[in-house]
Write a protein that holds these residues in place. Structure first.
Motif, PDB file in Angstrom:
ATOM      1  N   VAL A 159       0.870  -1.175   0.000  1.00 10.82           N
ATOM      2  CA  VAL A 159       0.000   0.000   0.000  1.00 10.82           C
ATOM      3  C   VAL A 159       0.908   1.225   0.000  1.00 10.82           C
ATOM      4  O   VAL A 159       1.732   1.400   0.897  1.00 10.82           O
ATOM      5  CB  VAL A 159      -0.925   0.018   1.239  1.00 10.82           C
ATOM      6  N   ILE A 160       0.764   2.049  -1.018  1.00  6.21           N
ATOM      7  CA  ILE A 160       1.605   3.238  -1.166  1.00  6.21           C
ATOM      8  C   ILE A 160       0.719   4.472  -1.048  1.00  6.21           C
ATOM      9  O   ILE A 160      -0.375   4.514  -1.603  1.00  6.21           O
ATOM     10  CB  ILE A 160       2.337   3.226  -2.521  1.00  6.21           C
ATOM     11  N   GLY A 161       1.222   5.469  -0.312  1.00  3.00           N
ATOM     12  CA  GLY A 161       0.462   6.700  -0.144  1.00  3.00           C
ATOM     13  C   GLY A 161       1.237   7.716   0.658  1.00  3.00           C
ATOM     14  O   GLY A 161       2.467   7.644   0.759  1.00  3.00           O
ATOM     15  N   LYS A 162       0.517   8.664   1.229  1.00  2.00           N
ATOM     16  CA  LYS A 162       1.134   9.724   2.022  1.00  2.00           C
ATOM     17  C   LYS A 162       0.649   9.630   3.456  1.00  2.00           C
ATOM     18  O   LYS A 162      -0.524   9.360   3.712  1.00  2.00           O
ATOM     19  CB  LYS A 162       0.791  11.093   1.448  1.00  2.00           C
ATOM     20  N   PHE A 200       9.831   4.787   4.049  1.00  2.43           N
ATOM     21  CA  PHE A 200       9.599   6.064   3.387  1.00  2.43           C
ATOM     22  C   PHE A 200      10.256   5.992   2.014  1.00  2.43           C
ATOM     23  O   PHE A 200      11.408   5.541   1.893  1.00  2.43           O
ATOM     24  CB  PHE A 200      10.185   7.228   4.202  1.00  2.43           C
ATOM     25  N   LEU A 201       9.555   6.405   0.988  1.00  5.40           N
ATOM     26  CA  LEU A 201      10.066   6.280  -0.374  1.00  5.40           C
ATOM     27  C   LEU A 201      11.301   7.145  -0.618  1.00  5.40           C
ATOM     28  O   LEU A 201      12.111   6.832  -1.478  1.00  5.40           O
ATOM     29  CB  LEU A 201       8.965   6.591  -1.388  1.00  5.40           C
ATOM     30  N   LYS A 202      11.467   8.195   0.170  1.00  7.13           N
ATOM     31  CA  LYS A 202      12.655   9.049   0.006  1.00  7.13           C
ATOM     32  C   LYS A 202      13.924   8.373   0.525  1.00  7.13           C
ATOM     33  O   LYS A 202      15.027   8.777   0.204  1.00  7.13           O
ATOM     34  CB  LYS A 202      12.452  10.394   0.703  1.00  7.13           C
ATOM     35  N   ASP A 203      13.774   7.310   1.325  1.00  4.92           N
ATOM     36  CA  ASP A 203      14.920   6.632   1.929  1.00  4.92           C
ATOM     37  C   ASP A 203      15.570   5.590   1.026  1.00  4.92           C
ATOM     38  O   ASP A 203      16.524   4.931   1.446  1.00  4.92           O
ATOM     39  CB  ASP A 203      14.503   5.963   3.243  1.00  4.92           C
ATOM     40  N   GLY A 204      15.057   5.415  -0.171  1.00  8.10           N
ATOM     41  CA  GLY A 204      15.626   4.427  -1.087  1.00  8.10           C
ATOM     42  C   GLY A 204      15.603   4.942  -2.512  1.00  8.10           C
ATOM     43  O   GLY A 204      15.302   6.103  -2.764  1.00  8.10           O
TER      44      GLY A 204
END
Length: 160
Positions: free
Chosen positions: A66-69, A93-97
């Motif tokens: 599940v992807i979201g904010k 967190f998507l910013k961490d990879g």
């Protein structure tokens, strides 16, 4: 006799098309239910405030990604385990990879990619990975697993 030929020439294709649609719809229903349940759980537990994408990731274990904010507006992926209810959901967190585009670029660098079929974020034994499925120039199916954390190749399954 002519009317019977007309009837069967119209009836049989409509029957075949109807059967294909019904079988396809019924076969996707378990995936849809899993995705819907995982999305509702993530929103109910306030792990995410807005969901942008959900899909089932299957390997040795099955997860719904599940992807979201979250409430702070940061993009996050949550991996809900399906067969083991005691296992806690994994979050990143998507910013961490590395991003989806970077993972695809890494796969295309070392492979003769003709067409990307799909790219999914999932959980494997060493951690979170990008699974990239593509056809090579010989129209053979290939799977590449790239570590989300650092962009290193974890596993390749080539020329199926």
């Amino acid at each position: 006799m002519k009317n019977w030929i007309k009837f069967f020439s119209i009836f049989l294709p409509i029957l075949a098309l109807s059967l294909v649609v019904i079988v396809g719809w019924k076969s996707y229903a378990p995936f849809h239910n899993s995705e819907k349940t995982a999305k509702a759980a993530v929103l109910h537990n306030q792990q995410l405030s807005k969901v942008t994408d959900t899909y089932v990731y299957q390997s040795k274990k099955t997860y719904v990604t599940v992807i979201g904010k979250d409430s702070n507006g940061k993009k996050k992926a949550i991996f809900m385990p399906q067969n083991n209810r005691e296992e806690k959901p994994t979050e990143v967190f998507l910013k961490d990879g590395i991003s989806k585009k970077e993972a695809i670029a890494e796969a295309a660098k070392k492979g003769d990619v003709k067409e990307i079929l799909h790219t999914r974020l999932g959980v494997e034994k060493p951690g979170v990975v990008w699974e990239i499925t593509y056809l090579n120039k010989q129209d053979k199916l290939n799977y590449v697993y790239i570590m989300f954390e650092n962009g290193q190749w974890w596993k390749r399954i080539l020329n199926l």
